[in-house]
Design a protein around this motif. Structure first.
Motif, mmCIF file in Angstrom:
data_model
loop_
_atom_site.group_PDB
_atom_site.id
_atom_site.type_symbol
_atom_site.label_atom_id
_atom_site.label_comp_id
_atom_site.label_asym_id
_atom_site.label_seq_id
_atom_site.Cartn_x
_atom_site.Cartn_y
_atom_site.Cartn_z
ATOM 1 N N HIS A 111 25.085 50.983 -34.045
ATOM 2 C CA HIS A 111 25.089 49.581 -34.453
ATOM 3 C C HIS A 111 25.919 49.389 -35.732
ATOM 4 O O HIS A 111 26.647 48.402 -35.857
ATOM 5 C CB HIS A 111 23.661 49.076 -34.659
ATOM 6 N N ASN A 148 19.856 48.164 -41.625
ATOM 7 C CA ASN A 148 19.034 48.642 -40.500
ATOM 8 C C ASN A 148 17.936 49.590 -40.946
ATOM 9 O O ASN A 148 16.885 49.663 -40.316
ATOM 10 C CB ASN A 148 19.906 49.329 -39.454
ATOM 11 N N ALA A 173 33.641 45.095 -36.092
ATOM 12 C CA ALA A 173 33.789 43.637 -36.089
ATOM 13 C C ALA A 173 34.342 43.158 -37.427
ATOM 14 O O ALA A 173 35.235 42.303 -37.473
ATOM 15 C CB ALA A 173 32.445 42.971 -35.796
ATOM 16 N N LEU A 174 33.841 43.729 -38.516
ATOM 17 C CA LEU A 174 34.353 43.378 -39.839
ATOM 18 C C LEU A 174 35.828 43.770 -39.970
ATOM 19 O O LEU A 174 36.642 43.014 -40.496
ATOM 20 C CB LEU A 174 33.528 44.068 -40.923
ATOM 21 N N HIS A 211 29.186 46.973 -36.138
ATOM 22 C CA HIS A 211 29.315 45.948 -37.176
ATOM 23 C C HIS A 211 30.563 46.186 -38.012
ATOM 24 O O HIS A 211 31.283 45.235 -38.356
ATOM 25 C CB HIS A 211 28.076 45.934 -38.075
ATOM 26 N N SER A 226 25.647 48.039 -43.157
ATOM 27 C CA SER A 226 24.898 47.929 -41.909
ATOM 28 C C SER A 226 23.814 49.006 -41.816
ATOM 29 O O SER A 226 22.694 48.725 -41.376
ATOM 30 C CB SER A 226 25.847 48.032 -40.722
ATOM 31 N N GLY A 277 31.376 48.270 -44.730
ATOM 32 C CA GLY A 277 30.664 47.649 -43.614
ATOM 33 C C GLY A 277 29.680 48.602 -42.975
ATOM 34 O O GLY A 277 28.554 48.218 -42.636
#
Length: 98
Positions: A46, A31, A53-54, A50, A27, A23
């Motif tokens: 960021h 980005n 959250a994953l 992410h 990410s 993840g």
């Protein structure tokens, strides 16, 4: 598919860690390709968000699978005995002097 499920079931923390690392990598890659004016430190923050959250989604699904597996095992263990076994036990109780 069953081989993957059994491996993930045996190595839960390793698979969650691998998904977290994947993840972050995905990410950061996403980005860096957009050409945004973000600083590298902000991109890293960021990417970490992410990945967290994953990880939460994977942990939630792992908890749900664990609950489902345990619930199935309990249901199998507490299944009622067949009718003929119950009748045999009742017959033995009737014949027993104690």
């Amino acid at each position: 598919m069953e081989a993957i499920q059994s491996w993930v079931s045996e190595h839960k923390l390793s698979s969650i860690g691998a998904l977290w690392a994947a993840g972050i990598g995905a990410s950061l890659l996403a980005n860096s390709r957009t050409g945004s004016a973000m600083k590298p430190s902000v991109r890293l923050i960021h990417a970490r968000m992410h990945a967290q959250a994953l990880t939460l989604a994977v942990l939630s699904s792992a908890a749900a699978c664990h609950y489902y597996e345990n619930h199935q095992n309990v249901a199998r263990e507490t299944a009622p005995a067949p009718n003929y076994i119950t009748k045999m036990v009742e017959w033995e109780e009737l014949l027993s002097p104690f």
